[in-house]
Design an enzyme around this catalytic site. Structure first.
Site, PDB file in Angstrom:
ATOM      1  N   LEU A   1       1.118  -1.168   0.102  1.00 19.70           N
ATOM      2  CA  LEU A   1       0.082  -0.052  -0.184  1.00 19.70           C
ATOM      3  C   LEU A   1       0.806   1.326  -0.465  1.00 19.70           C
ATOM      4  CD1 LEU A   1      -1.722  -2.487   2.319  1.00 19.70           C
ATOM      5  CD2 LEU A   1      -2.914  -0.383   1.589  1.00 19.70           C
TER       6      LEU A   1
ATOM      7  N   LYS B   1       0.103   5.606 -10.423  1.00 21.20           N
ATOM      8  CA  LYS B   1      -0.198   4.228  -9.038  1.00 21.20           C
ATOM      9  C   LYS B   1      -0.963   2.811 -11.139  1.00 21.20           C
ATOM     10  CE  LYS B   1      -1.207   2.520  -6.956  1.00 21.20           C
ATOM     11  NZ  LYS B   1      -1.100   1.963  -5.544  1.00 21.20           N
TER      12      LYS B   1
ATOM     13  N   THR C   1      -6.364   1.879  -7.453  1.00 20.01           N
ATOM     14  CA  THR C   1      -7.724   2.783  -7.327  1.00 20.01           C
ATOM     15  C   THR C   1      -8.583   2.525  -8.568  1.00 20.01           C
ATOM     16  OG1 THR C   1      -7.763   5.112  -7.180  1.00 20.01           O
ATOM     17  CG2 THR C   1      -5.581   4.578  -8.064  1.00 20.01           C
ATOM     18  N   ASP C   2      -9.305   2.880  -8.030  1.00 22.92           N
ATOM     19  CA  ASP C   2     -10.507   2.865  -9.663  1.00 22.92           C
ATOM     20  C   ASP C   2      -9.589   4.135 -10.556  1.00 22.92           C
ATOM     21  OD1 ASP C   2     -11.326   5.866  -7.814  1.00 22.92           O
ATOM     22  OD2 ASP C   2     -12.976   4.461  -7.764  1.00 22.92           O
ATOM     23  N   GLU C   3      -8.740   5.078 -10.233  1.00 22.37           N
ATOM     24  CA  GLU C   3      -8.747   6.281 -10.582  1.00 22.37           C
ATOM     25  C   GLU C   3      -8.075   5.657 -11.414  1.00 22.37           C
ATOM     26  OE1 GLU C   3      -7.727   9.675  -8.860  1.00 22.37           O
ATOM     27  OE2 GLU C   3      -8.430   9.453  -6.972  1.00 22.37           O
TER      28      GLU C   3
ATOM     29  N   TYR D   1      -0.772  11.460 -10.203  1.00 24.40           N
ATOM     30  CA  TYR D   1      -1.639  10.072  -9.699  1.00 24.40           C
ATOM     31  C   TYR D   1      -1.988   9.397  -9.814  1.00 24.40           C
ATOM     32  CZ  TYR D   1      -4.117   7.346  -6.322  1.00 24.40           C
ATOM     33  OH  TYR D   1      -4.552   6.275  -5.085  1.00 24.40           O
TER      34      TYR D   1
END
Length: 355
Positions: A80, A163, A133-135, A159
């Protein structure tokens, strides 16, 4: 199991550590660099547990990570450790590239070398679980569409791009080198111990201090909200039961506009902690210029993890938000030192991009 959690002093990481050590069969080793969002106070309730250990370490230091993996006989890595705030990534993307991309690469290298050294009876049990992440999927229109595990990547911010890159590295280390991995992509988390820059704690604490409640644009952007403790349960399940090489979406099935979230917080605080002047906290709402590249909507299809692993969120958003507000009202010992420090309770990510 001996579980290495990276970034375990952060918001989601600390929730995961608290969840894992509650099972005495687990032994948790938490490594965290302790940057601005890493807070050992979030782990106070477990810091003396016999099956928990904290080591301050940077995942970019692959030699140290390799030593820890061997010394602690790690069975599972749950990764994480990351720079996570979109607004900060706009103001300063360098740290996001260094930690999220380079750091993940170095962690993968250390884990691969360690996995290759394991005795034959332990090789099959090892897992590298990457938390994302969903982003990374980018923007959804305002319709009934949902992100699935097969949605193409289209990151919008520094960001989410960092990811997305780390996700691709993890999958490449599985395809090329055979490292046994699983990947999860989650929706927006909320709950206790959430760093005060993020929307929900920012609004709660600004309201308590009679400060403006900043909302980007017209507040119409939609997010799917997931309670952090539901997320921790899902992560523990995927780490142990998830199929090697697969990815799983984790969502709360709780889509709300940002403005709706802010207004709900105001209404709850009106009942729980009324203002001295008798006015509603809604009068503190202030619309500010939008964040660059602000995705309109995220929404997760969590059918796969529900169907294959039997997970589903236990916390409704309305009840979870009320409990979250209660936690902030009752735990100033945790958030007040942060608010009293260098952090000013403002929204970031607008000034640098406009220059």
């Amino acid at each position: 199991m001996n579980i290495l959690v990276t970034g375990g002093a952060g918001f989601i990481g600390s929730a995961l550590c608290r969840h894992l050590v509650a099972d005495p069969r687990n032994r948790v080793v938490n490594i965290d660099k302790l940057t601005y969002a890493g807070n050992l106070a979030s782990l106070r309730q477990i810091e003396n547990f016999p099956n928990y250990r904290f080591i301050q370490a940077d995942i970019c230091n692959d030699a140290l990570v390799a030593e820890i993996l061997r010394a602690e006989n790690i069975d599972h890595v749950i990764h994480l450790a990351a720079e996570t705030h979109v607004d900060r990534s706009i103001d300063g993307p360098d740290a996001f590239v260094e930690t999220n991309i380079v750091g993940t690469f170095r962690l993968l290298q250390a884990s691969l070398a360690y996995w290759r050294e394991l005795p034959a009876n332990a090789v099959a049990d090892f897992r590298f679980h990457h938390v994302s992440t969903d982003e990374v999927f980018g923007d959804l229109p305002f319709d009934t569409s949902l992100f699935t595990e097969d949605t193409p990547y289209a990151p919008s911010s520094p960001y989410s791009a960092s990811k997305a890159a780390s996700d691709h590295l993890v999958r490449a280390w599985h395809q090329t080198f055979g490292l046994p991995i699983v990947v999860t992509n989650c929706s927006n988390n909320y709950g206790p111990f959430h760093f005060p820059e993020k929307l929900i704690p920012l609004v709660i604490l600004n309201a308590l201090e009679e400060k403006p409640l900043p909302v980007y644009g017209n507040g119409g952007n939609v997010r799917d909200w997931l309670h952090v403790e539901d997320h921790a349960r899902a992560l523990a399940l995927v780490a142990t039961k998830g199929k090697v090489g697969e990815n799983y979406n984790i969502g709360g099935r709780a889509e709300r506009t940002n403005l709706s979230v802010v207004e709900t917080i105001c209404d709850l605080l009106d009942r729980k902690r009324p203002r001295r002047n008798g006015a509603s906290y809604r009068s503190l709402i202030k619309f500010v210029s939008d964040r660059p590249g602000h995705d309109r909507r995220y929404a997760m299809d969590a059918a796969k993890i529900e169907r294959e692993l039997g997970w589903s969120p236990q916390e409704s958003f309305d009840e979870g938000l009320a409990r979250t507000i209660d936690w902030y009202l009752e735990n100033a010992w945790w958030w007040k030192p942060i608010r009293d420090g260098s952090y000013a309770g403002e929204r970031l990510g607008r000034l640098v991009a406009a220059q």
